[in-house]
Design a protein around this motif. Sequence first.
Motif, PDB file in Angstrom:
ATOM      1  N   SER A  46      48.137  27.876  46.874  1.00  0.00           N
ATOM      2  CA  SER A  46      47.285  28.350  47.961  1.00  0.00           C
ATOM      3  C   SER A  46      47.124  29.860  47.914  1.00  0.00           C
ATOM      4  O   SER A  46      46.360  30.431  48.689  1.00  0.00           O
ATOM      5  CB  SER A  46      47.883  27.930  49.309  1.00  0.00           C
ATOM      6  N   GLY A  47      47.818  30.519  46.987  1.00  0.00           N
ATOM      7  CA  GLY A  47      47.783  31.970  46.891  1.00  0.00           C
ATOM      8  C   GLY A  47      46.440  32.518  46.441  1.00  0.00           C
ATOM      9  O   GLY A  47      45.747  31.924  45.625  1.00  0.00           O
ATOM     10  N   GLU A  48      46.084  33.664  46.980  1.00  0.00           N
ATOM     11  CA  GLU A  48      44.861  34.360  46.595  1.00  0.00           C
ATOM     12  C   GLU A  48      45.064  35.165  45.311  1.00  0.00           C
ATOM     13  O   GLU A  48      44.180  35.285  44.493  1.00  0.00           O
ATOM     14  CB  GLU A  48      44.442  35.292  47.742  1.00  0.00           C
ATOM     15  N   TYR A  49      46.282  35.735  45.172  1.00  0.00           N
ATOM     16  CA  TYR A  49      46.629  36.520  43.994  1.00  0.00           C
ATOM     17  C   TYR A  49      47.578  35.689  43.141  1.00  0.00           C
ATOM     18  O   TYR A  49      48.638  35.268  43.612  1.00  0.00           O
ATOM     19  CB  TYR A  49      47.288  37.843  44.395  1.00  0.00           C
ATOM     20  N   ARG A  72      42.257  34.473  39.920  1.00  0.00           N
ATOM     21  CA  ARG A  72      41.693  34.574  41.266  1.00  0.00           C
ATOM     22  C   ARG A  72      41.468  36.044  41.598  1.00  0.00           C
ATOM     23  O   ARG A  72      40.704  36.700  40.917  1.00  0.00           O
ATOM     24  CB  ARG A  72      42.568  33.844  42.280  1.00  0.00           C
ATOM     25  N   SER A  73      42.153  36.603  42.588  1.00  0.00           N
ATOM     26  CA  SER A  73      41.928  38.008  42.966  1.00  0.00           C
ATOM     27  C   SER A  73      42.777  38.994  42.176  1.00  0.00           C
ATOM     28  O   SER A  73      42.619  40.202  42.322  1.00  0.00           O
ATOM     29  CB  SER A  73      42.189  38.190  44.461  1.00  0.00           C
ATOM     30  N   GLN A  90      40.290  29.460  38.107  1.00  0.00           N
ATOM     31  CA  GLN A  90      40.834  29.183  39.439  1.00  0.00           C
ATOM     32  C   GLN A  90      41.955  28.149  39.399  1.00  0.00           C
ATOM     33  O   GLN A  90      42.775  28.083  40.306  1.00  0.00           O
ATOM     34  CB  GLN A  90      39.715  28.670  40.359  1.00  0.00           C
ATOM     35  N   SER A 114      52.851  33.630  42.524  1.00  0.00           N
ATOM     36  CA  SER A 114      51.832  33.911  43.523  1.00  0.00           C
ATOM     37  C   SER A 114      52.519  34.380  44.797  1.00  0.00           C
ATOM     38  O   SER A 114      53.136  33.580  45.500  1.00  0.00           O
ATOM     39  CB  SER A 114      51.013  32.643  43.802  1.00  0.00           C
ATOM     40  N   VAL A 116      53.098  35.397  48.577  1.00  0.00           N
ATOM     41  CA  VAL A 116      52.513  35.077  49.877  1.00  0.00           C
ATOM     42  C   VAL A 116      53.114  36.061  50.875  1.00  0.00           C
ATOM     43  O   VAL A 116      54.292  36.402  50.787  1.00  0.00           O
ATOM     44  CB  VAL A 116      52.836  33.619  50.276  1.00  0.00           C
TER      45      VAL A 116
END
Length: 142
Positions: A46-49, A72-73, A90, A114, A116
Amino acid sequence: MDRCLILILIVGTGLVTGDNIEPDKGTEKNSKETETVKLSCSYSTSGEYVWLYWYRQYPNKEPQYLLYKGARSASAEDTSDDRFQSTTSQTSTELTITDIRLSDSALYYCALWSPVIQNMKHVVQKPEALFTLNRSSENRNQ
């Protein structure tokens, strides 16, 4: 130039809280030294990075860092040797080994990190593949 047999053996281990990384199914491949080999893993988080790592391990030795690449980011990347490159998406990471050598015979791991907010997750390591490179077809059944 001698032909080499590259046997890819996929192995899996346990999971860490909510993050998952799995080696994609491999098969036996025939290749020559100096050719290119690709290994891949699929992941979910679920991490963005996301930072995706590759390691290799020789029998009875500690794992060796090969590279990491952001997904991702996250956009940072680093490699220990220009023969090892990675592409990410992704949901997946692919390791490309160019100019393959007998010394590339090892167990390969893909790993995920990742962060959080207020919760740093542990690196998830999964065995990717065991390369066995034989110099001739006579060694294929050994």
